[in-house]
Scaffold this motif. Structure first.
Motif, PDB file in Angstrom:
ATOM      1  N   ASP A  73       0.806  -1.216   0.000  1.00  0.00           N
ATOM      2  CA  ASP A  73       0.000   0.000   0.000  1.00  0.00           C
ATOM      3  C   ASP A  73       0.844   1.273   0.000  1.00  0.00           C
ATOM      4  N   THR A  74       2.121   1.153  -0.373  1.00  0.00           N
ATOM      5  CA  THR A  74       2.926   2.365  -0.546  1.00  0.00           C
ATOM      6  C   THR A  74       2.773   2.894  -1.970  1.00  0.00           C
ATOM      7  N   THR A  75       1.922   2.259  -2.763  1.00  0.00           N
ATOM      8  CA  THR A  75       1.770   2.623  -4.171  1.00  0.00           C
ATOM      9  C   THR A  75       0.351   3.087  -4.457  1.00  0.00           C
ATOM     10  N   SER A  76       0.231   4.156  -5.208  1.00  0.00           N
ATOM     11  CA  SER A  76      -1.058   4.625  -5.703  1.00  0.00           C
ATOM     12  C   SER A  76      -1.198   4.212  -7.163  1.00  0.00           C
ATOM     13  N   VAL A  77      -2.300   3.559  -7.505  1.00  0.00           N
ATOM     14  CA  VAL A  77      -2.553   3.146  -8.880  1.00  0.00           C
ATOM     15  C   VAL A  77      -3.908   3.681  -9.311  1.00  0.00           C
ATOM     16  N   GLN A 107       5.166   7.436  -1.027  1.00  0.00           N
ATOM     17  CA  GLN A 107       6.214   7.918  -0.138  1.00  0.00           C
ATOM     18  C   GLN A 107       7.070   8.997  -0.813  1.00  0.00           C
ATOM     19  N   SER A 108       7.632   9.870   0.001  1.00  0.00           N
ATOM     20  CA  SER A 108       8.628  10.804  -0.510  1.00  0.00           C
ATOM     21  C   SER A 108       9.995  10.147  -0.372  1.00  0.00           C
ATOM     22  N   GLY A 109      10.956  10.643  -1.113  1.00  0.00           N
ATOM     23  CA  GLY A 109      12.303  10.096  -1.016  1.00  0.00           C
ATOM     24  C   GLY A 109      12.675   9.164  -2.144  1.00  0.00           C
ATOM     25  N   SER A 110      11.695   8.736  -2.942  1.00  0.00           N
ATOM     26  CA  SER A 110      11.998   7.870  -4.079  1.00  0.00           C
ATOM     27  C   SER A 110      12.390   8.716  -5.281  1.00  0.00           C
ATOM     28  N   THR A 111      13.240   8.179  -6.142  1.00  0.00           N
ATOM     29  CA  THR A 111      13.605   8.872  -7.370  1.00  0.00           C
ATOM     30  C   THR A 111      12.568   8.658  -8.466  1.00  0.00           C
ATOM     31  N   VAL A 112      11.613   7.771  -8.225  1.00  0.00           N
ATOM     32  CA  VAL A 112      10.561   7.503  -9.207  1.00  0.00           C
ATOM     33  C   VAL A 112       9.439   8.519  -9.037  1.00  0.00           C
ATOM     34  N   GLY A 113       9.101   9.212 -10.117  1.00  0.00           N
ATOM     35  CA  GLY A 113       7.981  10.136 -10.072  1.00  0.00           C
ATOM     36  C   GLY A 113       6.681   9.423 -10.363  1.00  0.00           C
ATOM     37  N   ALA A 114       6.588   8.812 -11.540  1.00  0.00           N
ATOM     38  CA  ALA A 114       5.381   8.089 -11.932  1.00  0.00           C
ATOM     39  C   ALA A 114       5.699   7.141 -13.075  1.00  0.00           C
TER      40      ALA A 114
END
Length: 413
Positions: free
Chosen positions: A202-206, A228-235
């Motif tokens: 559930d750390t992912t929004s789809v 979450q913040s801190g990831s290099t992945v935007g979308a």
């Protein structure tokens, strides 16, 4: 892959049970080429497709995920354009020389070896022609200036052909149920989408974000974002064929903004049965043919798969036994998109500064020197994957920011 969603028909207990089962099978992913998204389950956020062009029936994110999972396209042919921009430093062609060196005739290799040739997809823009007719017949061709490189899988045979050097590489396909896939890199939108959709609880929004037309086909747009913040992945955006459920386009944008890190999509696609001759191959007259060695087979199988339990050491280069031992002890810090893989190389860190001589100066030019409670080390950055190598030989790597790596190293001290 059977995704779930917290909708009215699913109890909280059932969701927890599904999550628990999926987590047991989850493995942290360190990519060989491009995507490398940490794998587990998807916490779906039900959303309806907005009105758009084309006008398609509304669909929830869960339904669209299920449509992808149950897609069973066996026959297709088409053209794929793939652009990759990891933001790697310009080494003046050195990286290409290093990657091709192992495949050069002087080293006993072949320029037609897929494991070396297809690393070119990790940077730049490329055009591919793809064709498939069931699990035993696939072809992928990398189009180059006045040349072409092809991988042809037909039954037990797997051929690689480099028209520029007129060299041929011949191997055999795996006997596993996934045969055929183990000889192909993550190059099509479906390959990338499968990796991205092995997302994290559930750390992912789809969500479903409207519709689009790709290669003349009506498609829904599925958007995957870290909560979450801190990831290099935007979308991650996946255009899914409305009729077949096949991913037609895959786009990964970084949290830092700018151009996509990976953008792979069909520019033309047909679901008609390809001609049988598409998968025929006979080495051209005068071509140098290199047969796959038994010792090479394990290293060449599943080049797009991540390092799983016990796999990292097997794939580690011979002569790097200490590194292999360290990889066997790989651990994961954090969860979801902020997961960081860490292991101890069992040796010293990267050469740097005056002590490292010319090599140390070269390494310093590629990375950023950092310090913390852990001591000191060097961070090597791309627009997606970042890695911290401490001076005492510990490695921290993930789809996270430099600051997140330093905090992880401090916490592990």
């Amino acid at each position: 892959m059977a995704p779930y969603a917290s909708d009215d028909s699913t109890t909280a207990g059932e969701v927890d049970e599904q999550r628990s089962g999926r987590r047991k099978a989850a493995r942290y992913v360190v990519p060989v080429t491009v995507v490398g998204v940490a794998a587990a389950t998807i916490g779906l956020v039900p959303a309806l497709a907005d009105s758009g062009d084309p006008d398609l029936p509304k669909i929830t994110a869960q339904q669209l995920i299920e449509k992808i999972a149950t897609s069973d396209v066996q026959q297709l042919s088409g053209t794929v354009k793939i652009s990759t921009d990891l933001g790697l430093p310009d080494l003046g062609g050195l990286e290409s020389s290093l990657m091709s060196g192992a495949a050069s005739p002087d080293q006993g290799g072949s320029s037609a070896d897929p494991t070396a040739k297809l690393t070119e997809l990790a940077s730049g823009t490329h055009t591919l022609r793809v064709a498939a007719d069931g699990p035993d017949k696939q072809k992928l061709s990398l189009l180059e200036n006045a040349a072409e490189y092809s991988i042809i899988h037909n039954g037990k045979d797997v051929w690689g052909y480099d028209s520029k050097s007129n060299e041929v590489y011949h191997g055999t396909a795996s006997d596993s149920p996934e045969r055929g896939k183990d000889q192909q890199p993550p190059a099509t939108p479906k390959d990338f989408a499968e990796e991205a959709l092995k997302a994290v609880d559930d750390t992912t929004s789809v969500t479903v974000d409207g519709t689009a037309q790709v290669a003349g086909r009506d498609a829904y747009k599925l958007v995957v974002k870290p909560k979450q913040s801190g990831s290099t992945v935007g979308a991650v955006t996946v255009a899914v064929d409305a009729k077949t459920g096949l991913p037609l386009k895959f786009t990964l944008t970084p949290a830092s903004g700018g151009a996509a890190v990976v953008d792979a999509g069909f520019t033309q696609v047909s679901f008609a049965k390809p001609a049988a001759s598409t998968f025929d191959f006979t080495p051209p007259k005068g071509a140098k043919v290199t047969e796959e060695k038994a010792s090479d087979k394990a290293a060449s199988e599943a080049p797009h798969k991540a390092f799983g339990k016990g796999e990292a050491r097997r794939h580690a280069p011979k002569g790097e036994e200490d590194l292999g031992k360290g990889l066997d002890g790989m651990k994961t810090i954090g969860e979801g998109w902020n997961s960081i893989a860490t292991f101890d190389t069992g040796g010293e860190g990267m050469p740097s500064g005056k002590a490292g001589g010319d090599l140390g100066g070269f390494v310093n030019s590629l990375g950023d020197k950092v310090t913390g409670k852990f001591g000191s080390g060097t961070v090597f950055s791309t627009r997606l994957v970042n890695a911290l190598i401490t001076d005492d030989g510990k490695v921290y790597v993930g789809l996270v920011t430099k600051d997140a790596l330093v905090k992880a190293a401090d916490a592990g001290k």
